[in-house]
Design a protein around this motif. Structure first.
Motif, PDB file in Angstrom:
ATOM      1  N   VAL A  46      25.928 -15.128 -30.765  1.00  0.00           N
ATOM      2  CA  VAL A  46      26.899 -14.949 -29.631  1.00  0.00           C
ATOM      3  C   VAL A  46      28.305 -14.373 -30.235  1.00  0.00           C
ATOM      4  O   VAL A  46      28.849 -15.100 -31.136  1.00  0.00           O
ATOM      5  N   GLN A  53      35.976  -5.722 -27.753  1.00  0.00           N
ATOM      6  CA  GLN A  53      36.190  -5.067 -26.533  1.00  0.00           C
ATOM      7  C   GLN A  53      36.811  -3.655 -26.724  1.00  0.00           C
ATOM      8  O   GLN A  53      37.144  -3.282 -27.808  1.00  0.00           O
ATOM      9  N   LEU A  56      31.933  -4.800 -26.059  1.00  0.00           N
ATOM     10  CA  LEU A  56      31.379  -5.990 -26.172  1.00  0.00           C
ATOM     11  C   LEU A  56      32.378  -6.996 -25.926  1.00  0.00           C
ATOM     12  O   LEU A  56      33.302  -6.999 -26.284  1.00  0.00           O
ATOM     13  N   ARG A  57      31.911  -8.182 -25.024  1.00  0.00           N
ATOM     14  CA  ARG A  57      32.958  -9.047 -24.541  1.00  0.00           C
ATOM     15  C   ARG A  57      32.634 -10.362 -25.116  1.00  0.00           C
ATOM     16  O   ARG A  57      31.471 -11.054 -25.411  1.00  0.00           O
ATOM     17  N   ASP A  60      29.075 -12.567 -24.734  1.00  0.00           N
ATOM     18  CA  ASP A  60      27.842 -11.654 -24.851  1.00  0.00           C
ATOM     19  C   ASP A  60      26.936 -12.426 -25.812  1.00  0.00           C
ATOM     20  O   ASP A  60      27.381 -12.482 -27.008  1.00  0.00           O
ATOM     21  N   ARG A  61      25.566 -12.211 -25.885  1.00  0.00           N
ATOM     22  CA  ARG A  61      24.586 -12.726 -26.819  1.00  0.00           C
ATOM     23  C   ARG A  61      23.597 -11.571 -27.039  1.00  0.00           C
ATOM     24  O   ARG A  61      23.405 -10.836 -26.331  1.00  0.00           O
ATOM     25  N   PHE A  62      23.214 -11.761 -28.438  1.00  0.00           N
ATOM     26  CA  PHE A  62      22.677 -10.512 -29.020  1.00  0.00           C
ATOM     27  C   PHE A  62      21.636 -10.698 -29.897  1.00  0.00           C
ATOM     28  O   PHE A  62      21.409 -12.096 -30.474  1.00  0.00           O
ATOM     29  N   ARG A 232      21.116  -6.564 -26.328  1.00  0.00           N
ATOM     30  CA  ARG A 232      22.053  -7.644 -25.859  1.00  0.00           C
ATOM     31  C   ARG A 232      21.183  -8.305 -24.515  1.00  0.00           C
ATOM     32  O   ARG A 232      20.764  -7.631 -23.735  1.00  0.00           O
ATOM     33  N   TRP A 234      22.388 -11.065 -23.032  1.00  0.00           N
ATOM     34  CA  TRP A 234      22.921 -11.936 -21.875  1.00  0.00           C
ATOM     35  C   TRP A 234      24.656 -11.246 -21.945  1.00  0.00           C
ATOM     36  O   TRP A 234      25.035 -10.948 -23.009  1.00  0.00           O
ATOM     37  N   PRO A 235      25.307 -10.995 -20.645  1.00  0.00           N
ATOM     38  CA  PRO A 235      24.789 -11.197 -19.432  1.00  0.00           C
ATOM     39  C   PRO A 235      23.557 -10.454 -18.862  1.00  0.00           C
ATOM     40  O   PRO A 235      23.526  -9.228 -19.484  1.00  0.00           O
ATOM     41  N   LYS A 238      24.177  -6.773 -18.105  1.00  0.00           N
ATOM     42  CA  LYS A 238      24.274  -5.721 -19.147  1.00  0.00           C
ATOM     43  C   LYS A 238      23.263  -5.760 -20.179  1.00  0.00           C
ATOM     44  O   LYS A 238      23.322  -5.450 -21.325  1.00  0.00           O
ATOM     45  N   PRO A 242      23.641  -2.129 -26.357  1.00  0.00           N
ATOM     46  CA  PRO A 242      24.898  -1.619 -25.990  1.00  0.00           C
ATOM     47  C   PRO A 242      25.325  -0.223 -26.568  1.00  0.00           C
ATOM     48  O   PRO A 242      24.705   0.200 -27.553  1.00  0.00           O
TER      49      PRO A 242
END
Length: 242
Positions: A46, A53, A56-57, A60-62, A232, A234-235, A238, A242
């Motif tokens: 996470v 930014q 990616l914020r 965000d989960r990857f 990615r 989550w969310p 998106k 990325p």
């Protein structure tokens, strides 16, 4: 009457213990598979801050690939060879690998993350796991002007910007800096020319303000880059790479 007392029989108790052992065995097998997958093949992380930014914020989960499986399949160490990532790739950096790791704590941490769906960990991941973007590779000659790196790969005649050499497009956040800041400050946006060693890479945050990256750490060893961003999840709005 017979069925009522049957549960107290030796055969019934033996059968019950047999079922419990099967449940425990399946749970153990599932955990071993989980530990193998998250150690050798991929890990889920996470992003806990806004250092990457605008692309990616925080939150965000990857899913990251593991460089251990690359090293195993290639039959060679990450040091001294071609790294499994390219310029512009988002990677997972484990700064704790610079120190001697405690195997017992690592195993307990895997158990905790397994049973809490990655929500609890023995380690403060914000202290040693960092999500960064690879800018420079071993042998690159690098310099920075106004927060943008210029690179001359080993053996090349000309330097290009980080965007021209990147494997993927991205847009960094360029901050406004106070007029009194000079090049002695890591976050001034400028950096003198230097050449990366044969086992070094240079990583930066997409937010080029005062965030920890190779401007403060210096170039990092290739082998502490433990994974490359794959997906990615989550969310959902998106979803994708990325």
């Amino acid at each position: 009457m017979f069925n009522k007392w049957r549960k107290y029989s030796y055969a019934a108790q033996k059968d019950q213990r047999h079922q419990i052992w099967w449940v425990l065995l399946w749970l153990l097998a599932f955990f071993v598979l989980y530990a193998a997958l998250t150690t050798l093949f991929f890990s889920m992380r996470v992003l806990e801050n806004e250092t990457m930014q605008p692309g990616l914020r925080a939150g965000d989960r990857f899913i990251f690939s593991s460089n251990k499986i690359y090293s195993f399949l290639a039959g060679k160490d990450l040091l001294g060879g071609e790294p499994p990532f390219r310029r512009g790739n988002v990677v997972l950096v484990d700064m704790s690998l610079k120190e001697k790791s405690d195997i017992t704590r690592n195993v307990i941490d895997i158990l905790l993350r397994f049973f809490t769906l990655q929500r609890v960990s023995l380690f403060d991941t914000s202290e040693h796991y960092y999500i960064k973007r690879v800018i420079g590779l071993p042998g690159d000659e690098i310099s920075m002007t106004n927060f943008v790196l210029r690179l001359k790969p080993a053996g090349e005649k000309y330097a290009l910007t980080e965007f021209e050499l990147s494997d993927r497009p991205y847009v960094p956040t360029i901050p406004q800096i106070p007029a009194l800041w000079d090049e002695s400050i890591p976050f001034s946006g400028n950096m003198d020319t230097r050449i990366l060693g044969e086992n070094e890479c240079f990583v930066l945050s997409d937010d080029r303000s005062n965030t920890n990256d190779s401007r403060t750490w210096g170039p990092i060893p290739v082998d502490i880059v433990v994974g490359k961003l794959l997906f990615r999840y989550w969310p959902f709005t998106k979803l994708g790479r990325p």
